[in-house]
Design an enzyme around this catalytic site. Structure first.
Site, PDB file in Angstrom:
ATOM      1  N   ARG A  56       6.360 -41.392   0.610  1.00  0.00           N
ATOM      2  CA  ARG A  56       6.542 -42.648  -0.146  1.00  0.00           C
ATOM      3  C   ARG A  56       6.181 -42.437  -1.615  1.00  0.00           C
ATOM      4  O   ARG A  56       6.682 -43.132  -2.504  1.00  0.00           O
ATOM      5  CB  ARG A  56       5.699 -43.775   0.479  1.00  0.00           C
ATOM      6  CG  ARG A  56       5.821 -45.094  -0.278  1.00  0.00           C
ATOM      7  CD  ARG A  56       5.378 -46.299   0.556  1.00  0.00           C
ATOM      8  NE  ARG A  56       4.024 -46.177   1.056  1.00  0.00           N
ATOM      9  CZ  ARG A  56       2.922 -46.441   0.360  1.00  0.00           C
ATOM     10  NH1 ARG A  56       3.001 -46.840  -0.890  1.00  0.00           N
ATOM     11  NH2 ARG A  56       1.726 -46.313   0.910  1.00  0.00           N
ATOM     12  N   TYR A 109      26.608 -58.834 -10.052  1.00  0.00           N
ATOM     13  CA  TYR A 109      26.629 -58.652  -8.594  1.00  0.00           C
ATOM     14  C   TYR A 109      25.886 -59.842  -7.949  1.00  0.00           C
ATOM     15  O   TYR A 109      24.808 -60.239  -8.415  1.00  0.00           O
ATOM     16  CB  TYR A 109      25.954 -57.326  -8.233  1.00  0.00           C
ATOM     17  CG  TYR A 109      25.716 -57.183  -6.755  1.00  0.00           C
ATOM     18  CD1 TYR A 109      26.779 -57.236  -5.866  1.00  0.00           C
ATOM     19  CD2 TYR A 109      24.444 -57.007  -6.240  1.00  0.00           C
ATOM     20  CE1 TYR A 109      26.572 -57.136  -4.503  1.00  0.00           C
ATOM     21  CE2 TYR A 109      24.224 -56.899  -4.875  1.00  0.00           C
ATOM     22  CZ  TYR A 109      25.297 -56.969  -4.014  1.00  0.00           C
ATOM     23  OH  TYR A 109      25.089 -56.877  -2.670  1.00  0.00           O
ATOM     24  N   ASP A 181      22.787 -52.206 -15.187  1.00  0.00           N
ATOM     25  CA  ASP A 181      23.286 -51.740 -13.890  1.00  0.00           C
ATOM     26  C   ASP A 181      24.554 -50.932 -14.172  1.00  0.00           C
ATOM     27  O   ASP A 181      25.579 -51.480 -14.583  1.00  0.00           O
ATOM     28  CB  ASP A 181      23.569 -52.957 -12.988  1.00  0.00           C
ATOM     29  CG  ASP A 181      24.003 -52.548 -11.580  1.00  0.00           C
ATOM     30  OD1 ASP A 181      24.585 -51.451 -11.430  1.00  0.00           O
ATOM     31  OD2 ASP A 181      23.777 -53.333 -10.649  1.00  0.00           O
ATOM     32  N   LYS A 206      27.191 -46.587  -3.734  1.00  0.00           N
ATOM     33  CA  LYS A 206      28.581 -46.659  -4.173  1.00  0.00           C
ATOM     34  C   LYS A 206      29.071 -45.276  -4.625  1.00  0.00           C
ATOM     35  O   LYS A 206      29.142 -44.369  -3.828  1.00  0.00           O
ATOM     36  CB  LYS A 206      28.689 -47.729  -5.259  1.00  0.00           C
ATOM     37  CG  LYS A 206      28.022 -49.058  -4.891  1.00  0.00           C
ATOM     38  CD  LYS A 206      28.686 -49.693  -3.707  1.00  0.00           C
ATOM     39  CE  LYS A 206      28.106 -50.970  -3.164  1.00  0.00           C
ATOM     40  NZ  LYS A 206      26.802 -51.420  -3.445  1.00  0.00           N
TER      41      LYS A 206
HETATM   42  C1  LIG Z   1      26.810 -53.563  -9.166  1.00  0.00           C
HETATM   43  C2  LIG Z   1      25.911 -53.542  -7.974  1.00  0.00           C
HETATM   44  N1  LIG Z   1      24.580 -53.436  -8.155  1.00  0.00           N
HETATM   45  C3  LIG Z   1      23.727 -53.422  -7.108  1.00  0.00           C
HETATM   46  C4  LIG Z   1      24.173 -53.527  -5.823  1.00  0.00           C
HETATM   47  C5  LIG Z   1      23.188 -53.509  -4.667  1.00  0.00           C
HETATM   48  O1  LIG Z   1      23.184 -52.252  -4.102  1.00  0.00           O
HETATM   49  P1  LIG Z   1      22.717 -51.952  -2.562  1.00  0.00           P
HETATM   50  O2  LIG Z   1      23.725 -52.613  -1.684  1.00  0.00           O
HETATM   51  O3  LIG Z   1      22.716 -50.467  -2.497  1.00  0.00           O
HETATM   52  O4  LIG Z   1      21.370 -52.540  -2.396  1.00  0.00           O
HETATM   53  C6  LIG Z   1      25.542 -53.631  -5.575  1.00  0.00           C
HETATM   54  C7  LIG Z   1      26.053 -53.746  -4.198  1.00  0.00           C
HETATM   55  O5  LIG Z   1      27.205 -54.009  -3.970  1.00  0.00           O
HETATM   56  C8  LIG Z   1      26.440 -53.638  -6.687  1.00  0.00           C
HETATM   57  O6  LIG Z   1      27.772 -53.755  -6.523  1.00  0.00           O
END
Ligand SMILES: Cc1ncc(COP(=O)(O)O)c(C=O)c1O
Length: 397
Positions: A56, A109, A181, A206
């Site tokens: 961890r 998101y 992000d 992704k």
């Molecule tokens: C742009 C973006 N940021 C964050 C996330 C969250 O990621 P996770 O599903 O790996 O927690 C997503 C999920 O679709 C996303 O599209």
């Protein structure tokens, strides 16, 4: 000491190969590390750079991934987390206090949007939403309590692109901590730290993982001073990535450049075909020359990403008919993998938004998000064309 078979079955020698080394990073699938020197154990627990004690805190496979991503993003360090949301929560909770004010891009998101709503309700952390197109939007919403600016390089789901370099510069000038992000762009299309971001977050689930088989997140810090407090916070939060997930992501990174080229090229091909189809009102992909964000995207992105969205003229009924009729592309709530995935955001990823919120985020009841995969583009278009014909014939809902 002569040990019983029960004990020998447990204490199997751990291989330490030499003089060769493994070509690929091994999976250190262990939760703890043993020591002969108690002082070294104490050191390793206190400082992830001085050794490994507990996964961890630090794990060699995960650290190999963290180092690779810090390098690709041009950052000073990285912390991998169990998911993209783990990364986003670890950054926000480590940077914000009750009563702080956040400025965030409106088209976000949906999960991130839900976190901001929760922070507001629970800790009185208010959020002002801006379009996130240009730096002039910041002035009117700035307050003495403003602490953090949160942006997405290419927004989910409409692939909107704002003037990220100018927004980051304005945010820094106003003393804000800046978080980007970068999931949709990946460090191959954009390195936000070079434009002034303090933190970059990824859903490595992704494109970085790239095969729809791993859930993982990453935070990259621009400034070395920010690493230690962030690492401590993420460690205490329990956001750590699993070593196998880190390994899968490292494997994905090896083909990231090849995959991104293909994702972007296929998105360009499908965007062009969709834009010429009678069932489609509008295509959202910044690579299209008539897209409102085309000029700004061209100024700082070497490619426009593998996600596009389009609005079906027939609204929700057409959207449902389209996603149900597909035979190659799959209806699934993710993106960035080898398989082409589609989603109806209004009923799924952005269901948290009311009608006004959907409108403000540029989403209609007929919007379809497409994550262009690695299949032959002609097969994808043949599949889309037959599903569009079904959508056109669908009775209005
Ligand atoms: C742009 C973006 N940021 C964050 C996330 C969250 O990621 P996770 O599903 O790996 O927690 C997503 C999920 O679709 C996303 O599209």
């Amino acid at each position: 000491m002569r040990l019983h078979p029960e004990t020998r079955a447990i204490h199997v020698p751990v291989p330490e190969p030499g003089p060769s080394r493994p070509v690929s990073v091994p999976i250190y699938q262990t939760s703890a590390f043993s020591f002969t020197d108690p002082a070294a154990c104490a050191d390793a627990l206190a400082n992830p750079a001085s050794g490994h004690a507990y996964s961890r805190y630090a794990n060699p496979t995960t650290q190999a991934l963290e180092n690779a991503l810090a390098d690709l993003e041009g950052g000073a360090g990285a912390v991998a987390t169990s998911s993209g949301m783990g990364a986003i929560n670890a950054v926000l909770l480590s940077q914000l206090r009750a009563g702080d004010h956040v400025i965030a891009q409106r088209c976000l998101y949906g999960g991130t949007f839900a976190v901001f709503a929760d922070l507001a309700a629970r800790y009185g952390i208010e959020v002002s939403y801006i379009d996130g197109r240009d730096a002039a939007e910041l002035g009117p919403v700035l307050r003495p309590a403003s602490r953090l600016l949160y942006l997405e390089t290419i927004a989910n789901p409409t692939a909107a692109v704002g003037d990220l370099p100018a927004l980051l510069a304005a945010g820094r000038a106003a003393g804000l901590t800046t978080v980007v992000d970068n999931t949709f762009a990946t460090p191959l299309l954009c390195r936000p730290i070079e434009h002034g971001a303090d933190f970059v977050v990824h859903s490595a689930t992704k494109y970085l993982g790239g095969h729809d088989d791993v859930t993982l997140g990453v935070i990259v810090v621009g400034d070395a001073d920010r690493f230690r407090p962030l690492w401590q916070h993420a460690t205490d939060l329990g956001a750590a990535a699993d070593p196998f997930a880190s390994w899968l992501t490292l494997r994905g990174l090896k083909t990231l450049a090849l995959r991104m080229d293909r994702h972007c090229a296929t998105a360009g091909f499908l965007a062009g075909q969709l834009a010429a189809h009678a069932a489609v009102d509008r295509v959202h992909w910044p690579g299209l020359p008539d897209h409102p964000d085309h000029d700004i995207a061209t100024a700082f992105l070497p490619g426009f990403g593998g996600v596009l969205a389009f609005d079906l003229a027939g609204g929700r009924a057409a959207g449902m008919a389209f996603v149900s009729a597909l035979q190659v592309a799959l209806l699934a709530p993710s993106l960035g993998g080898a398989e082409t995935l589609v989603l109806h955001p209004a009923s799924t990823s952005h269901r948290q938004l009311d009608a006004a919120g959907l409108h403000a985020a540029g989403i209609t009841e007929g919007t379809i998000r497409v994550s262009c995969g690695l299949e032959h583009p002609d097969d994808l278009w043949a599949d889309f064309a037959q599903a569009l014909a079904v959508a056109q014939a669908a009775p209005a809902g």
